[in-house]
Design an enzyme around this catalytic site. Structure first.
Site, short mmCIF file in Angstrom:
data_model
loop_
_atom_site.label_atom_id
_atom_site.label_comp_id
_atom_site.label_asym_id
_atom_site.label_seq_id
_atom_site.Cartn_x
_atom_site.Cartn_y
_atom_site.Cartn_z
CB SER A 80 10.82 0.64 5.05
OG SER A 80 10.11 0.99 3.88
NE ARG A 81 9.58 -1.46 11.35
CZ ARG A 81 8.53 -0.67 11.21
NH1 ARG A 81 8.63 0.47 10.55
NH2 ARG A 81 7.36 -1.01 11.74
CG HIS A 103 10.25 5.70 12.73
ND1 HIS A 103 10.82 4.48 12.96
CD2 HIS A 103 9.15 5.44 11.98
CE1 HIS A 103 10.11 3.53 12.39
NE2 HIS A 103 9.08 4.09 11.78
CD GLU A 163 14.02 3.62 14.38
OE1 GLU A 163 12.85 3.74 14.75
OE2 GLU A 163 14.39 3.79 13.22
CB CYS A 214 10.04 -3.78 1.47
SG CYS A 214 11.78 -3.28 1.50
N PRO A 215 8.53 -4.19 4.26
CG PRO A 215 7.31 -6.15 4.51
CD PRO A 215 7.56 -5.04 3.55
CE LYS A 231 -4.09 -2.13 2.05
NZ LYS A 231 -5.06 -2.12 3.17
#
Length: 340
Positions: free
Chosen positions: A243-244, A305, A273, A215-216, A154
């Site tokens: 993302s991460r 973030h 982080e 992306c996760p 999404k």
């Protein structure tokens, strides 16, 4: 239902309290992050509500089970900080917010791209000191350039939509590609434009002028950006990660920055982080040498973030999280369940 709400910030109360009151929930707001030592604070609660930098590892989940917690409510999409195997073993239900405002994150990613490309962050600092020189602030037109979008869930789809107005060539990668984009259906063309094509990751790295990660984090893509993949990229490439943090190998990124590989890097996440993001550390000596080095590069923008942080997103997060809790306590089927 009683919920222990970890890592509380003032804005959390603003959005969660009214909805909780309406649903008849009792929320225990805690400033501490969740870990194996703070899990005991949830004694007497049916569920805990946690965010991206809380720790729900095996030891923590065991402690939660001991104090009677039956559900973990994630007020975010990712669940890489939860030991799902241990949660299943302890029969603790895990629920998340799979989508709150994909557009908010995509718009923020675009903002980072524009800022690092046109050196907006540096210009802002200069003019505050009444320095109106534009030497060293040259960017490039994004029109006609190639952007690689990694992940077309999404948020990735929202990113495809927001960059359409830039008239860039758009390369996509996802292990589960969108069929209508591959077939270039009229609906897909209307939404994303004609210049969108799925390719492999090597092509993304080799041909993109801008790379944006959406992306996760999984065990398969941890350190997706590393010295080998960076070596494939064009000199002067712009990299953005909303993302991460662990999608990027920080050590390898720092080496490449020192070598002048990147035209710009926009990071809203950082590999380590947890100890810093969402907190005020301005009066402290920062012991994380990598974090200090990252912020020293003038072609790097590092934010805390905040890509998700809009009014619309916060409202959606609060509503979805507490709807998840309501469905759980009533024994209803919840579409946002991770486990079981």
């Amino acid at each position: 239902m009683k919920i222990a709400f970890y890592d509380t910030k003032p804005y959390d109360k603003i959005w969660f309290e009214p909805i909780a009151k309406e649903k008849g929930f009792d929320i225990l707001f805690l400033e501490e992050k969740l870990n194996n030592k703070t899990a005991v604070f949830a004694r007497g609660c049916d569920a805990v509500c946690i965010f991206v930098n809380d720790t729900a590892d095996a030891n923590t989940i065991a402690e939660l089970s001991n104090v009677g917690v039956r559900a973990i409510l994630l007020r975010c999409a990712g669940f890489n900080n939860v030991d799902l195997k241990k949660a299943k073993e302890q029969e603790i239900t895990v629920l998340r917010v799979p989508s709150y405002s994909p557009r908010a994150i995509a718009e923020y990613a675009l903002g980072l791209i524009l800022a690092v490309n046109r050196k907006i962050h540096r210009a802002y600092v200069r003019t505050r000191d009444f320095n109106y020189s534009i030497n060293g602030l040259m960017g490039c037109d994004l029109y006609g350039k190639t952007i690689g979008i990694v992940g077309t869930g999404k948020i990735g789809q929202a990113m495809m939509s927001v960059v359409r107005g830039l008239d860039m060539r758009v390369l996509l990668y996802d292990p589960y590609p969108l069929e209508d984009v591959i077939k270039k259906t009229p609906e897909a063309i209307e939404r994303f434009g004609r210049n969108t094509t799925y390719v492999d990751l090597d092509t993304i790295f080799q041909e993109s002028d801008v790379i944006s990660l959406h992306c996760p984090l999984t065990k398969d893509n941890q350190h997706l950006i590393n010295k080998e993949t960076i070596a494939q990229m064009k000199d002067g490439v712009i990299l953005v990660n909303t993302s991460r943090g662990a999608l990027v190998n920080t050590q390898d990124l720092l080496v490449a920055l020192a070598d002048g590989k990147f035209g710009g890097v926009g990071l809203d996440v950082y590999e380590e982080e947890e100890a810093y993001f969402f907190e005020d550390r301005s009066d402290e000596i920062i012991s994380d040498a990598d974090l200090v080095r990252l912020t020293s590069y003038r072609n790097v923008i590092l934010t805390s973030h905040q890509a998700f942080f809009t009014k619309e997103a916060m409202q959606a997060i609060a509503m979805t999280t507490l709807n998840n809790a309501e469905q759980f306590i009533q024994g209803q089927t919840c579409e946002n369940i991770v486990l079981p």
